[in-house]
Motif scaffolding. Structure first.
Motif, short mmCIF file in Angstrom:
data_model
loop_
_atom_site.label_atom_id
_atom_site.label_comp_id
_atom_site.label_asym_id
_atom_site.label_seq_id
_atom_site.Cartn_x
_atom_site.Cartn_y
_atom_site.Cartn_z
N TYR A 16 53.35 29.91 11.09
CA TYR A 16 54.19 28.97 10.34
C TYR A 16 53.33 28.06 9.46
O TYR A 16 53.54 26.86 9.39
N LYS A 17 52.36 28.67 8.77
CA LYS A 17 51.51 27.90 7.86
C LYS A 17 50.76 28.85 6.94
O LYS A 17 50.76 30.07 7.12
N LEU A 32 48.72 24.82 3.75
CA LEU A 32 50.05 24.24 3.90
C LEU A 32 50.47 24.33 5.36
O LEU A 32 50.32 25.38 5.99
N THR A 33 51.01 23.25 5.90
CA THR A 33 51.48 23.21 7.28
C THR A 33 52.87 22.58 7.32
O THR A 33 53.47 22.26 6.30
N ASP A 34 53.35 22.39 8.54
CA ASP A 34 54.64 21.72 8.81
C ASP A 34 55.84 22.50 8.29
O ASP A 34 56.85 21.91 7.89
N PHE A 35 55.75 23.83 8.33
CA PHE A 35 56.93 24.65 8.13
C PHE A 35 57.80 24.65 9.39
O PHE A 35 58.96 25.05 9.33
N ASP A 50 43.47 24.96 7.02
CA ASP A 50 44.88 24.89 6.62
C ASP A 50 45.00 24.57 5.13
O ASP A 50 44.24 23.75 4.60
N PRO A 75 56.59 21.28 2.69
CA PRO A 75 55.45 21.43 3.59
C PRO A 75 54.35 20.44 3.24
O PRO A 75 54.30 19.89 2.13
N ASP A 111 58.43 31.53 0.42
CA ASP A 111 58.98 30.97 1.66
C ASP A 111 60.37 31.55 1.86
O ASP A 111 61.32 31.17 1.19
#
Length: 433
Positions: free
Chosen positions: A369-370, A389-392, A387, A62, A419
């Motif tokens: 999803y973050k 953590l992103t881009d899951f 934010d 992520p 996760d």
């Protein structure tokens, strides 16, 4: 024939998504203390949209916010959902999948099950707790033990005075623990019973004086469609008295309260709650709120205070007492994880709460999803979320690389994130650490 029905339901659902999006921009997220919540639009066919679980390829992770970095504290787990740090610094993670929902009665039930299976949300549950130890202090756990196994969909964990507590879906278990032990084999004793299934997670938070446990117990259903009797003793937070063995409902009307945390200056108990489905992408929003002793928060009769849900047989007296939540987190974000983050734990972040947003399955544009941060001032949420953590989730929403759940402060002061699709515990620190 059942598979054909499932495909038909999925096609109808996709068409409904397109119809709902045709000719208009996606609704703005309902966020903050005074969110704009769109008018409810009850759906005859609920939106069913969920990405396929893909996992993380080597070197893929992520994206951390500017000034932060992320590394895998532990890989190769099996659906890690929750995290607890023992007094000696060992990290425990509860590994479990959801409880079997029972017989599939309709084509939509089958489509729902198939979608959840593709998204790695159902399957054979490991039903264990794994111990992770970073003995050399490099930020990666090189020691791993099966701490407990044969549990009944474990989730919440707590340690008090040599006793280790586990939140199984059917109740709270207590086990003797010796500091430094890498396995518990002793027989436990059940100190509280809860109805299993439905929203199956049982989070645990000790009171600040260590004499009580607070336990989150979610509803069986969306809006009590199986009847109010089936929901008796659910959709609430319990207070368990460890001295006399009794328990009571501390607060109710909370459809699915999962993460629990104390705000340290006021001592107020906070929770994140997953709200009901089938009224639109942003209606109603999931939320973060302080929880008052004896408070009622609306479910199933109403939401965001006293906004009535006409799909439910009403109780005007209950609606009149409903408390409006403190802070909206967006519609169907599945906000599950919660922990207090003291100022300075991560560079540039003041006091506030960290929230693991597992991600939606029931809206036309996926949300969550973050991992996000909500700043606090004077004991209350204040300002927009940030934010961490992103881009899951893949940009085209077809795949999820991971889905964040539990969050906690690690033994080295880092932020740890469970996760459950990526089968990883992530570790977040400052970029210069």
């Amino acid at each position: 024939m059942t598979a054909l029905f499932a495909r038909l339901v999925a096609m109808i659902g996709a068409a409904m998504i397109l119809m709902r999006r045709w000719g208009k921009s996606p609704e703005k997220p309902a966020l903050g203390g005074a969110p704009i919540i769109p008018e409810a639009k009850p759906q005859r066919i609920p939106t069913l949209k969920m990405p396929t679980a893909k996992g993380w390829e080597d070197g893929h992770a992520p994206t951390a916010a500017p000034g932060l970095k992320v590394n895998a504290f532990a890989k190769g787990l099996k659906h890690p959902r929750w995290i607890h740090v023992l007094p000696n610094g060992d990290v425990l993670t509860a590994e479990a999948l959801g409880v079997d929902g029972g017989r599939i009665r309709t084509p939509f039930d089958y489509a729902m099950y198939s979608t959840m299976k593709r998204a790695a949300a159902v399957g054979n549950s490991p039903n264990r707790i794994t111990l992770l130890r970073d003995a050399d202090g490099d930020g990666v756990a090189e020691v791993r033990h099966t701490f407990m196994e044969g549990l009944n969909h474990p989730f919440g964990m707590a340690m008090l005075d040599g006793t280790f507590y586990v939140g199984n879906t059917d109740g709270i278990m207590a086990f003797p623990y010796t500091e430094g032990a890498t396995k518990i084999q002793a027989e436990g004793r059940k100190i509280a019973d809860y109805k299993p299934a439905g929203h199956w997670t049982r989070s645990i938070l000790p009171s600040r004086d260590g004499k009580k446990l607070y336990v989150g117990v979610g509803s069986l259903s969306n809006i009590a469609e199986h009847g109010f009797e089936a929901e008796e003793g659910r959709a609430c937070i319990y207070e368990v008295d460890l001295e006399n063995g009794t328990q009571r409902i501390f607060a109710g009307g909370l459809r699915n309260p999962v993460g629990l945390a104390f705000e340290p200056t006021t001592g107020d108990l906070f929770t994140v709650v997953n709200e009901r489905d089938g009224l639109g992408d942003e209606t109603p929003p999931d939320y973060l709120t302080s929880v008052k002793d004896g408070g009622f928060y609306g479910w199933p009769f109403c939401y965001w205070g006293k906004t009535v849900d006409d799909r439910v047989p009403q109780d005007p007296a209950k609606v009149a007492t409903a408390i409006r939540p403190d802070y909206a987190l967006g519609g169907h974000t599945a906000s599950l994880g919660l922990c207090w983050l003291p100022a300075g734990t991560l560079p540039g972040f003041p006091d506030g709460m960290v929230i693991g947003q597992h991600g939606s399955w029931n809206r036309s544009n996926l949300a969550g999803y973050k991992v996000i941060f909500v700043p606090f001032e004077d004991g209350r949420p204040s300002g927009p979320p940030r934010d961490i953590l992103t881009d899951f989730l893949a940009p085209d929403e077809k795949y999820s690389y991971g889905r964040p759940v539990g969050v906690t402060i690690g033994p080295d002061g880092s932020l740890l994130v469970a996760d459950d699709v990526g089968d990883v515990i992530w570790r977040v620190t400052g970029a210069g650490a």
